[in-house]
Structure formats: structure tokens, C-alpha cells
Design an enzyme around this catalytic site. Structure first.
Site, PDB file in Angstrom:
ATOM      1  N   TRP A  88       0.825  -1.212   0.000  1.00  0.00           N
ATOM      2  CA  TRP A  88       0.000   0.000   0.000  1.00  0.00           C
ATOM      3  C   TRP A  88       0.858   1.261   0.000  1.00  0.00           C
ATOM      4  O   TRP A  88       0.538   2.239  -0.667  1.00  0.00           O
ATOM      5  CB  TRP A  88      -0.989   0.004   1.166  1.00  0.00           C
ATOM      6  CG  TRP A  88      -2.085  -0.990   0.961  1.00  0.00           C
ATOM      7  CD1 TRP A  88      -2.316  -2.127   1.686  1.00  0.00           C
ATOM      8  CD2 TRP A  88      -3.086  -0.983  -0.071  1.00  0.00           C
ATOM      9  NE1 TRP A  88      -3.398  -2.805   1.169  1.00  0.00           N
ATOM     10  CE2 TRP A  88      -3.884  -2.137   0.109  1.00  0.00           C
ATOM     11  CE3 TRP A  88      -3.387  -0.117  -1.131  1.00  0.00           C
ATOM     12  CZ2 TRP A  88      -4.971  -2.442  -0.736  1.00  0.00           C
ATOM     13  CZ3 TRP A  88      -4.462  -0.419  -1.969  1.00  0.00           C
ATOM     14  CH2 TRP A  88      -5.237  -1.564  -1.762  1.00  0.00           C
ATOM     15  N   ASP A 106      -1.299   6.490   6.466  1.00  0.00           N
ATOM     16  CA  ASP A 106      -2.415   5.659   6.003  1.00  0.00           C
ATOM     17  C   ASP A 106      -2.698   4.633   7.104  1.00  0.00           C
ATOM     18  O   ASP A 106      -1.923   3.712   7.318  1.00  0.00           O
ATOM     19  CB  ASP A 106      -2.022   4.967   4.691  1.00  0.00           C
ATOM     20  CG  ASP A 106      -3.093   4.003   4.181  1.00  0.00           C
ATOM     21  OD1 ASP A 106      -4.145   3.862   4.846  1.00  0.00           O
ATOM     22  OD2 ASP A 106      -2.880   3.397   3.109  1.00  0.00           O
ATOM     23  N   LYS A 146     -12.264  -1.545   6.703  1.00  0.00           N
ATOM     24  CA  LYS A 146     -11.431  -2.519   7.396  1.00  0.00           C
ATOM     25  C   LYS A 146     -11.844  -2.613   8.872  1.00  0.00           C
ATOM     26  O   LYS A 146     -12.026  -3.678   9.392  1.00  0.00           O
ATOM     27  CB  LYS A 146      -9.951  -2.138   7.319  1.00  0.00           C
ATOM     28  CG  LYS A 146      -9.442  -1.793   5.927  1.00  0.00           C
ATOM     29  CD  LYS A 146      -9.435  -2.989   4.991  1.00  0.00           C
ATOM     30  CE  LYS A 146      -9.266  -2.604   3.525  1.00  0.00           C
ATOM     31  NZ  LYS A 146      -8.043  -1.937   3.182  1.00  0.00           N
TER      32      LYS A 146
HETATM   33  C1  LIG Z   1      -7.513  -1.330   1.831  1.00  0.00           C
HETATM   34  C2  LIG Z   1      -6.392  -0.379   1.925  1.00  0.00           C
HETATM   35  C3  LIG Z   1      -6.260   0.693   1.027  1.00  0.00           C
HETATM   36  C4  LIG Z   1      -7.197   0.918  -0.134  1.00  0.00           C
HETATM   37  O1  LIG Z   1      -8.452   1.285   0.269  1.00  0.00           O
HETATM   38  P1  LIG Z   1      -9.598   1.681  -0.795  1.00  0.00           P
HETATM   39  O2  LIG Z   1     -10.713   2.070   0.078  1.00  0.00           O
HETATM   40  O3  LIG Z   1      -9.868   0.440  -1.604  1.00  0.00           O
HETATM   41  O4  LIG Z   1      -9.079   2.769  -1.623  1.00  0.00           O
HETATM   42  C5  LIG Z   1      -5.199   1.554   1.215  1.00  0.00           C
HETATM   43  N1  LIG Z   1      -4.329   1.385   2.225  1.00  0.00           N
HETATM   44  C6  LIG Z   1      -4.424   0.373   3.107  1.00  0.00           C
HETATM   45  C7  LIG Z   1      -3.422   0.238   4.209  1.00  0.00           C
HETATM   46  C8  LIG Z   1      -5.458  -0.552   2.979  1.00  0.00           C
HETATM   47  O5  LIG Z   1      -5.567  -1.560   3.850  1.00  0.00           O
END
Ligand SMILES: *Cc1c(COP(=O)(O)O)cnc(C)c1O
Length: 375
Positions: A102, A187, A211
Site C-alpha cells: 500500500w 495511512d 477494514k
Molecule cells: C484497503 C487499503 C487501502 C485501499 O483502500 P480503498 O478504500 O480500496 O481505496 C489503502 N491502504 C491500506 C493500508 C489498505 O488496507
């Protein structure tokens, strides 16, 4: 009703009481004769839910006045672009720390934005080993390994790498790097609200809800007010954090049902005992799972160094791919789903987000022990 024991990586399990509340309120929300989805986002009934959800984020994390909370759309992926659009001015540079897939994506998107605005981005540290399909991430950087550019506009981290199972800040040795006065942008999509964190240490944090805090469709952003106020002029209004901050995240129509569900989930979290309770639960879950893996080290192998092991996404391998397939198939027969590792890395991944109970983990651990015995 037979609820699945759901270890999906995202969208993921939601707390049953939050879903049941939604079921109960679905067709007649708060005695209004319609569902929350059918309300105007400018009306007082929806606004109450919206403000309650925002306030719960603030309360659970004890967010200081220096920071604002936003509900945006486009997922964490849109934040990969929005962060440099707002924080990387012409002639400036930003640092990225890569600990998994990511972070790589965030960096690639920042490269595109940097080229557009006349800025630059740089990898301040990467723990990747090998190349192509063989590329692996097994840890967060060690103390002193991240050399932050003292003139950087910000340094970007991924607190939990969902695919590789590598997480910052679980152990003292795996602590977040010290960036000095440079704002940290993080993030937190897959480990947001697994416990309390010191918000003041971050310039901006973002998390896709699907998540750990709700359904997809919404991304939570916590941002230092002075940082987003200083964004370069000329970016489209919809992509400016300031637009959303000035309008209480109601500049355009928000994903009202997703916000409503986040409210239900956070209200559940608070009623259970908040983030102190949640952290204790999550640590117990991780201890039991890694304990089962390490107790059979000749059979299960976790590729991640102990100090960097994720509390939210536990990844491991079995002696062969054939055994991994059998593991997933037999678990499914016992109502446990979502255990297949991400297609880019293979193996097994157990996502143990907040809504995954200790009882579910105990069921899985018993299955793992039995699997080793009979394999
Ligand atoms: C799932 C995830 C993303 C992407 O999320 P979207 O909502 O599909 O854009 C980005 N960073 C991390 C750490 C993730 O787990």
C-alpha cells in the site's frame, strides 16, 4: 441465523449489534417513517447522525482542537492523490517510507501528482527485499533507519500493511519513526481505532472505513487545521481538504448510510469500553494466534519479524501451497471464511479487526492445532 466466522481483509466483519441496530431502524429511522438513506443530507435527522459519528471519532481518540475530522469519499486510494495535491507545493519534496504494497501505491500516486505540480517525492526508507513477484516486506524500519529530509513537506507512512502483515507501533522496537518537526502523514486504513494513539504527533491520518470502522464508501481523515489551510491554490474545490473542513463534511452529498453505519459501530465500541478495552482484546487475539503459529514453527511460518508483526492482519505460510489450499477449504467447512492470503503474496492471512471476537480466534486456533495434528 448462521453468521460466518469472517476473517475477510476488507470489506470485513462488522459488529453484530451495529448491524442489528441498522436492521431494526432500516425502514423507519427514529420514527420518521423512512430509512436514513431516504433523508436529505441537509435535514436535521441526518445531521444528528452525521455529527454524532464525527463526535464519536473525536471522543474515542481524544482529538485535540488543533485537528479536524473529515468524512470523505474515494477510499484510501483517493487519499494517495489528495495528500500530495494539498500538501506538496511547487518546488517542495515529500518523503515516503515503504513497508509494503500500500505504501508503494501511495508513493506511485504521489509521483504522478509531483510531476503535475512541479514538486518531487523520495523514498526515505524501504524495507522491501528482492524484486518482482519475489519482493517481500518483513519489518518496519529500525530506529535511525529512516532519514527524513529536514526540508520535506511531509513524511508518509502506512501504519499497518494489510497485505504483508507489517505494523508500526505494536512493540517498542517497532515504534513510529521520529520525524522531528516534519508532519507525519499516515495511512491507517487497516489499523484505525484498534487502540488510542497520540493524534498530535500526526499532521494527517486517513483510513478507509471498510477494514475496521464501518462499510466501504467512506474514508475518515484527521488533519491538522493549519496544515490543510495552507494548501496551494488552484486545486479543484472537491479535492481540497479545506472545502470539506469548512462545510462539516457536507460540501456535497456524503455517503449517508455509510456514515450512519460508522455511527453504529463507534457507538458499539464506546459502549464496550472504548479503545482501552479494544486494545486489550486485540492484543489477546494476536497473542493467541501468533502463539499457535510459533508453537508449531516446523509447520506454520510467519515471515514477519516479531517486532513488526501486525495485530490486525496475521500472515503465515504452511509447508506447501497444497496444504494451504486444504487449510482454507477445511476451515470453510467449519464456517470460517476469508483466510486466503492476498493473491500477490499467497499463504494464509487472518484479519483480526475489531469486530472479530476472541471466541472466533479461539475457534480458529483450535482448528489450526487440529490441522497440524492430522495433516
Ligand atoms: C484497503 C487499503 C487501502 C485501499 O483502500 P480503498 O478504500 O480500496 O481505496 C489503502 N491502504 C491500506 C493500508 C489498505 O488496507
Amino acid at each position: 441465523m448462521n453468521r460466518a466466522i469472517n476473517f475477510n481483509a476488507g470489506p470485513a466483519a462488522l459488529p453484530l449489534p451495529a448491524l442489528e441496530r441498522a436492521a431494526h431502524e432500516l425502514v423507519d429511522f427514529a420514527g420518521t417513517g423512512m430509512s436514513v438513506m431516504e433523508h436529505s443530507h441537509r435535514g436535521k435527522d441526518y445531521e444528528k447522525v452525521h455529527n454524532e459519528a464525527l463526535a464519536l471519532v473525536r471522543e474515542l481518540l481524544a482529538i485535540p482542537d488543533s485537528h479536524t475530522v473529515l468524512f470523505l469519499q474515494g477510499g484510501a486510494s483517493q487519499q494517495f492523490a489528495m495528500v500530495p495535491m494539498n500538501l506538496l507545493a511547487r518546488g517542495r519534496s515529500a518523503d515516503y517510507v515503504l513497508t509494503g504494497a500500500w505504501g508503494e501505491k501511495a508513493f506511485a500516486e504521489a509521483q504522478t501528482v509531483a510531476a503535475l505540480v512541479g514538486g518531487s517525492v523520495r523514498v526515505a526508507a524501504s524495507t522491501g527485499e528482492g524484486d518482482g513477484k519475489e519482493k517481500a516486506y518483513r519489518r518496519v524500519p529500525r530506529a535511525g533507519e529512516v532519514k527524513v529530509d529536514p526540508y520535506a513537506a511531509y513524511v508518509h507512512l502506512t501504519s499497518n500493511e494489510t497485505i504483508h502483515g507489517v505494523e508500526f507501533g505494536v512493540t517498542p522496537e517497532g515504534a513510529f519513526p521520529d520525524a522531528g518537526k516534519i508532519p507525519i502523514v499516515c495511512d491507517m486504513s487497516s489499523d484505525f481505532l484498534w487502540r488510542k494513539f497520540d493524534v498530535a504527533r500526526f499532521g494527517l491520518a486517513y483510513a478507509g472505513a471498510q477494514k475496521n470502522v464501518g462499510p466501504s464508501g467512506i474514508v475518515v481523515v484527521i488533519a491538522r487545521k493549519d496544515l490543510i489551510a495552507a494548501a496551494p491554490a488552484g486545486i479543484p474545490k472537491i479535492f481540497q481538504y479545506k472545502t470539506h473542513a469548512d462545510n462539516n463534511s457536507l460540501y456535497n452529498t456524503p455517503p449517508t448510510f455509510s456514515v450512519y453505519m460508522v455511527r453504529n459501530v463507534l457507538d458499539w465500541l464506546k459502549s464496550q469500553g472504548g479503545l482501552a478495552w479494544m486494545e486489550a482484546e486485540n492484543r489477546k487475539k494476536a497473542e493467541r494466534l501468533y502463539g499457535a503459529i510459533d508453537a508449531h514453527a516446523d509447520f506454520f511460518r510467519c515471515p514477519v519479524e516479531k517486532a513488526s508483526r501486525s495485530v490486525m492482519n496475521v500472515v503465515f505460510r504452511l509447508p506447501s501451497e497444497a496444504l494451504e489450499e486444504r487449510f482454507v477449504a477445511e476451515a470453510k467447512k467449519q464456517n470460517m471464511i476469508g483466510l486466503k492470503g492476498h493473491r500477490s503474496v499467497g499463504g494464509i492471512r487472518v484479519s483480526t479487526y475489531n469486530a472479530v471476537s476472541l471466541a472466533w480466534i479461539d475457534t480458529l486456533v483450535a482448528f489450526m492445532n487440529e490441522f497440524v495434528r492430522t495433516a
